[in-house]
Design a protein around this motif. Sequence first.
Motif, PDB file in Angstrom:
ATOM      1  N   GLU A 196       0.826  -1.218   0.000  1.00  0.00           N
ATOM      2  CA  GLU A 196       0.000   0.000   0.000  1.00  0.00           C
ATOM      3  C   GLU A 196       0.859   1.266   0.000  1.00  0.00           C
ATOM      4  OE1 GLU A 196      -2.995  -0.374   3.011  1.00  0.00           O
ATOM      5  OE2 GLU A 196      -3.786  -2.197   2.047  1.00  0.00           O
ATOM      6  N   ALA A 197       1.933   1.248   0.786  1.00  0.00           N
ATOM      7  CA  ALA A 197       2.791   2.443   0.839  1.00  0.00           C
ATOM      8  C   ALA A 197       3.416   2.712  -0.530  1.00  0.00           C
ATOM      9  CB  ALA A 197       3.880   2.243   1.886  1.00  0.00           C
ATOM     10  N   LEU A 198       3.850   1.652  -1.216  1.00  0.00           N
ATOM     11  CA  LEU A 198       4.487   1.831  -2.530  1.00  0.00           C
ATOM     12  C   LEU A 198       3.465   2.271  -3.568  1.00  0.00           C
ATOM     13  CD1 LEU A 198       6.918  -1.231  -2.572  1.00  0.00           C
ATOM     14  CD2 LEU A 198       7.591   1.171  -2.639  1.00  0.00           C
ATOM     15  N   LEU A 199       2.235   1.750  -3.452  1.00  0.00           N
ATOM     16  CA  LEU A 199       1.184   2.142  -4.398  1.00  0.00           C
ATOM     17  C   LEU A 199       0.855   3.622  -4.232  1.00  0.00           C
ATOM     18  CD1 LEU A 199      -1.314  -0.860  -4.335  1.00  0.00           C
ATOM     19  CD2 LEU A 199      -0.056   0.006  -6.312  1.00  0.00           C
ATOM     20  N   GLU A 200       0.853   4.076  -2.973  1.00  0.00           N
ATOM     21  CA  GLU A 200       0.502   5.464  -2.705  1.00  0.00           C
ATOM     22  C   GLU A 200       1.526   6.403  -3.329  1.00  0.00           C
ATOM     23  OE1 GLU A 200      -0.115   6.337   1.415  1.00  0.00           O
ATOM     24  OE2 GLU A 200      -0.137   8.501   1.072  1.00  0.00           O
ATOM     25  N   ASP A 201       2.796   5.973  -3.313  1.00  0.00           N
ATOM     26  CA  ASP A 201       3.872   6.877  -3.706  1.00  0.00           C
ATOM     27  C   ASP A 201       4.377   6.741  -5.135  1.00  0.00           C
ATOM     28  OD1 ASP A 201       4.326   8.696  -1.892  1.00  0.00           O
ATOM     29  OD2 ASP A 201       6.289   7.969  -1.218  1.00  0.00           O
ATOM     30  N   GLY A 202       4.333   5.523  -5.691  1.00  0.00           N
ATOM     31  CA  GLY A 202       5.060   5.299  -6.953  1.00  0.00           C
ATOM     32  C   GLY A 202       4.142   5.049  -8.132  1.00  0.00           C
ATOM     33  N   SER A 203       4.781   4.807  -9.295  1.00  0.00           N
ATOM     34  CA  SER A 203       3.965   4.578 -10.482  1.00  0.00           C
ATOM     35  C   SER A 203       4.210   3.179 -11.063  1.00  0.00           C
ATOM     36  CB  SER A 203       4.295   5.639 -11.531  1.00  0.00           C
ATOM     37  OG  SER A 203       5.685   5.595 -11.782  1.00  0.00           O
ATOM     38  N   ARG A 204       5.144   2.411 -10.484  1.00  0.00           N
ATOM     39  CA  ARG A 204       5.390   1.074 -11.021  1.00  0.00           C
ATOM     40  C   ARG A 204       4.240   0.150 -10.633  1.00  0.00           C
ATOM     41  NH1 ARG A 204      10.355   2.088  -8.314  1.00  0.00           N
ATOM     42  NH2 ARG A 204      12.289   1.846  -9.485  1.00  0.00           N
ATOM     43  N   SER A 205       3.976  -0.850 -11.452  1.00  0.00           N
ATOM     44  CA  SER A 205       2.929  -1.814 -11.066  1.00  0.00           C
ATOM     45  C   SER A 205       3.524  -2.794 -10.054  1.00  0.00           C
ATOM     46  CB  SER A 205       2.383  -2.534 -12.286  1.00  0.00           C
ATOM     47  OG  SER A 205       3.272  -3.538 -12.669  1.00  0.00           O
ATOM     48  N   ILE A 206       2.696  -3.244  -9.119  1.00  0.00           N
ATOM     49  CA  ILE A 206       3.189  -4.082  -8.018  1.00  0.00           C
ATOM     50  C   ILE A 206       2.414  -5.401  -7.981  1.00  0.00           C
ATOM     51  CG2 ILE A 206       3.648  -4.174  -5.536  1.00  0.00           C
ATOM     52  CD1 ILE A 206       3.498  -1.171  -5.435  1.00  0.00           C
ATOM     53  N   THR A 207       3.139  -6.485  -7.795  1.00  0.00           N
ATOM     54  CA  THR A 207       2.502  -7.792  -7.630  1.00  0.00           C
ATOM     55  C   THR A 207       2.882  -8.354  -6.273  1.00  0.00           C
ATOM     56  OG1 THR A 207       2.724  -8.190  -9.981  1.00  0.00           O
ATOM     57  CG2 THR A 207       2.289 -10.114  -8.635  1.00  0.00           C
ATOM     58  N   LEU A 208       1.889  -8.753  -5.523  1.00  0.00           N
ATOM     59  CA  LEU A 208       2.136  -9.309  -4.197  1.00  0.00           C
ATOM     60  C   LEU A 208       2.040 -10.827  -4.282  1.00  0.00           C
ATOM     61  CD1 LEU A 208       2.584  -8.574  -1.250  1.00  0.00           C
ATOM     62  CD2 LEU A 208       0.132  -8.321  -0.974  1.00  0.00           C
ATOM     63  N   LEU A 209       3.162 -11.490  -4.005  1.00  0.00           N
ATOM     64  CA  LEU A 209       3.172 -12.961  -4.060  1.00  0.00           C
ATOM     65  C   LEU A 209       3.286 -13.484  -2.628  1.00  0.00           C
ATOM     66  CD1 LEU A 209       5.648 -13.276  -7.063  1.00  0.00           C
ATOM     67  CD2 LEU A 209       3.233 -13.878  -7.132  1.00  0.00           C
ATOM     68  N   ASP A 210       2.170 -13.472  -1.924  1.00  0.00           N
ATOM     69  CA  ASP A 210       2.160 -13.934  -0.537  1.00  0.00           C
ATOM     70  C   ASP A 210       2.188 -15.468  -0.523  1.00  0.00           C
ATOM     71  OD1 ASP A 210       2.096 -13.740   2.171  1.00  0.00           O
ATOM     72  OD2 ASP A 210      -0.078 -13.605   2.310  1.00  0.00           O
ATOM     73  N   GLY A 211       2.735 -16.056   0.551  1.00  0.00           N
ATOM     74  CA  GLY A 211       2.858 -17.509   0.641  1.00  0.00           C
ATOM     75  C   GLY A 211       1.543 -18.217   0.363  1.00  0.00           C
ATOM     76  N   ASP A 212       0.483 -17.795   1.045  1.00  0.00           N
ATOM     77  CA  ASP A 212      -0.813 -18.461   0.880  1.00  0.00           C
ATOM     78  C   ASP A 212      -1.373 -18.288  -0.530  1.00  0.00           C
ATOM     79  OD1 ASP A 212      -1.001 -19.586   3.355  1.00  0.00           O
ATOM     80  OD2 ASP A 212      -1.963 -17.833   4.272  1.00  0.00           O
ATOM     81  N   VAL A 213      -1.231 -17.063  -1.087  1.00  0.00           N
ATOM     82  CA  VAL A 213      -1.759 -16.787  -2.420  1.00  0.00           C
ATOM     83  C   VAL A 213      -1.040 -17.667  -3.450  1.00  0.00           C
ATOM     84  CG1 VAL A 213      -1.981 -14.997  -4.199  1.00  0.00           C
ATOM     85  CG2 VAL A 213      -2.273 -14.409  -1.787  1.00  0.00           C
ATOM     86  N   VAL A 214       0.283 -17.753  -3.293  1.00  0.00           N
ATOM     87  CA  VAL A 214       1.065 -18.559  -4.231  1.00  0.00           C
ATOM     88  C   VAL A 214       0.631 -20.016  -4.154  1.00  0.00           C
ATOM     89  CG1 VAL A 214       3.376 -19.468  -4.673  1.00  0.00           C
ATOM     90  CG2 VAL A 214       3.067 -17.041  -4.247  1.00  0.00           C
ATOM     91  N   ARG A 215       0.425 -20.477  -2.937  1.00  0.00           N
ATOM     92  CA  ARG A 215       0.060 -21.892  -2.790  1.00  0.00           C
ATOM     93  C   ARG A 215      -1.354 -22.163  -3.298  1.00  0.00           C
ATOM     94  NH1 ARG A 215       3.105 -25.733  -0.684  1.00  0.00           N
ATOM     95  NH2 ARG A 215       5.161 -25.104   0.067  1.00  0.00           N
ATOM     96  N   THR A 216      -2.167 -21.130  -3.458  1.00  0.00           N
ATOM     97  CA  THR A 216      -3.504 -21.336  -4.036  1.00  0.00           C
ATOM     98  C   THR A 216      -3.435 -21.319  -5.567  1.00  0.00           C
ATOM     99  OG1 THR A 216      -4.389 -20.147  -2.157  1.00  0.00           O
ATOM    100  CG2 THR A 216      -5.889 -20.465  -4.008  1.00  0.00           C
ATOM    101  N   PHE A 217      -2.652 -20.372  -6.135  1.00  0.00           N
ATOM    102  CA  PHE A 217      -2.723 -20.199  -7.583  1.00  0.00           C
ATOM    103  C   PHE A 217      -1.544 -20.771  -8.371  1.00  0.00           C
ATOM    104  CE2 PHE A 217      -5.419 -16.829  -5.872  1.00  0.00           C
ATOM    105  CZ  PHE A 217      -6.612 -17.147  -6.516  1.00  0.00           C
ATOM    106  N   LEU A 218      -0.341 -20.768  -7.749  1.00  0.00           N
ATOM    107  CA  LEU A 218       0.860 -21.128  -8.515  1.00  0.00           C
ATOM    108  C   LEU A 218       1.361 -22.517  -8.141  1.00  0.00           C
ATOM    109  CD1 LEU A 218       2.509 -19.432 -10.531  1.00  0.00           C
ATOM    110  CD2 LEU A 218       4.013 -18.766  -8.656  1.00  0.00           C
ATOM    111  N   SER A 219       1.176 -22.894  -6.895  1.00  0.00           N
ATOM    112  CA  SER A 219       1.771 -24.154  -6.404  1.00  0.00           C
ATOM    113  C   SER A 219       0.728 -25.013  -5.691  1.00  0.00           C
ATOM    114  CB  SER A 219       2.907 -23.838  -5.426  1.00  0.00           C
ATOM    115  OG  SER A 219       3.950 -23.159  -6.070  1.00  0.00           O
ATOM    116  N   SER A 220      -0.489 -25.025  -6.246  1.00  0.00           N
ATOM    117  CA  SER A 220      -1.579 -25.684  -5.504  1.00  0.00           C
ATOM    118  C   SER A 220      -1.346 -27.181  -5.313  1.00  0.00           C
ATOM    119  CB  SER A 220      -2.915 -25.445  -6.205  1.00  0.00           C
ATOM    120  OG  SER A 220      -2.805 -25.856  -7.536  1.00  0.00           O
TER     121      SER A 220
END
Length: 570
Positions: A417-441
């Motif tokens: 959130e802090a980086l989104l508020e300040d910058g213009s680059r796109s951000i991807t959050l690869l949290d452990g649980d999210v990854v294990r649901t979509f990438l490494s199920s």
Amino acid sequence: IGAIPHGGELVDLILVGDELDQLKKRSTHMPSLLLSKKQLCDIELLLNGGFSPLTTFMDQSTYDGVVENMKLSNGLIFPMPIVLDISQETLDIVQATESKDLALRDEEGNLIAVIRVESFYKADKIREAKLTMGSVDPYHPGVNLIFNTKEYYVSGKLEGAQLPVHYDYNDLRRTPKQVREMFREKGWKNVIAFQTRNPMHRAHRELTVRAAELNPGCNILIQPVVGMTKPGDIDYHTRVKCYKSIIKSYPDGLAALSVLPLAMRMGGPREAVWHAIIRKNFGCNHFIVGRDHAGPGEDKNGNLFYQPYEAQEMALESQSQLGLKILPFQMMVYVPAHDKYYPVDEVPAGLETANISGTKLRHLLRTGGEIPDWFTYTQIVKILRDSCPPRSKQGFTVFFTGFSGSGKSTIANALNEALLEDGSRSITLLDGDVVRTFLSSELGFSKDHRDLNIKRIGFVASEISKAGGIAICAPIAPYSEARKFARDLISNVGGFVEVHINTPIETCEKRDRKGLYAKVRAGQLKGFTGIDDPYENPENPELRIDTTDVSVKEAVALILNHLRKEGYIQ
Ligand code: PPS
């Protein structure tokens, strides 16, 4: 036209007409070998005569002669083993066929050549590395290449179907025959070859022009390597843009540019002699060998693999056997008082000199620092800046690691959130649980599966960083080797910041937000990191944060500060 090829005749192994048709037909029934990048480079120069007088990959006695004495069986000098390595499995498959033919293909399946496996041998790789590279340290790129070859080297009749297919720079990719033809068309009789794997700046231009001035009647062939160079070098697309630009700064008609699909070994002295032979085959009769030619730099203790002028000395010693003139050059340095470049040993007494090393240049590019006009041309700076933007414009990855419940995900979300508020680059959050649901199920929590999980995260984060975005990863990542894999992959294409959330396991267990620790204690969950499964502490993370007495806000501020200090954000 041009210099006499090494051994007298220019080799050309590409079949034509009926012979080619038959080869293609026969090949459909043969076992195939998918050629590696290095093998593709080697075979291109074998087939088109760049490695004349070789007509195939070396058999054992040729290999032994080359490794031990730098000599082919007919006594000709040849310093580098050119071998085709295959696995036991492929060898067994070929041995089981009647013809012993093996179709050599590129990764798209195109037939490049057929080799009849008439002999095979197991190489003593330690001896090969020691004698050819002068080292057995796998940190040396050439030694690393040797140690990573498959166990058998094979040899036999080699018949070419076509040169490896390229879709880039076809106007600059010329075979030895085509380069010789170009010399003939231009009316060039004496040609100085210049080898490079780096972008060219004023010093290189001055050096090559000086070589031509000292050897009247000579023209210059700039022949940079676009096959394989030292890992970490500037990519060849950027370099070719630089060469195309700098060639315009030469006096009219003096120099020409052509690229070479060579897999360099970074073998210093032996490599210099090898490069000279290749250039002779391309029709050049002079070859420039400067400071630290084809040098691999330093080992991990900071010691040079070769002395700066070792390659030059060996090339000069071999000159009479090579049949081409070696032009030795000292390093060129700039003398501000004369606004002129001089070889370092010819600088007029008492005058100051200036130089910008490759490392310094990379630093200036990374930080957006000024690159002076005396060093290079405006156009070259622009090309380099476009390809190596300053850190504030590069992508990067923040890679959290730590126990379950240590606070990784919470801080990762807040940082997002802090980086989104300040910058213009796109951000991807690869949290452990999210990854294990979509990438490494399909993965569990064994060591192999955890490593694969981190490799996948590393790969995705490297693609995001390469494209200029920000990846925030928050897996447990308990094993150093997998974390190193991610670091290496990502550092090649952007920034990498490892944040070890080193909240002690007792605190994580006390928090037990997901109730997982309770399950472990109740015996319902086994192999839990930090309890009955290992966690290897990171040795040198960019940041270490213990959330026992650091708030989320403070943690985010620490990370933002680090990113600011390193120039990733402003
Ligand atoms: S790893 O080792 O990096 O692949 O683990 P990771 O993918 O980050 O783990 C994601 C979440 O899985 C839960 N979980 C376990 N963690 C550790 N060990 C075992 N055996 C296990 N089983 C399930 C745990 O909640 C991890 O999420 P976080 O966010 O770390 O709490």
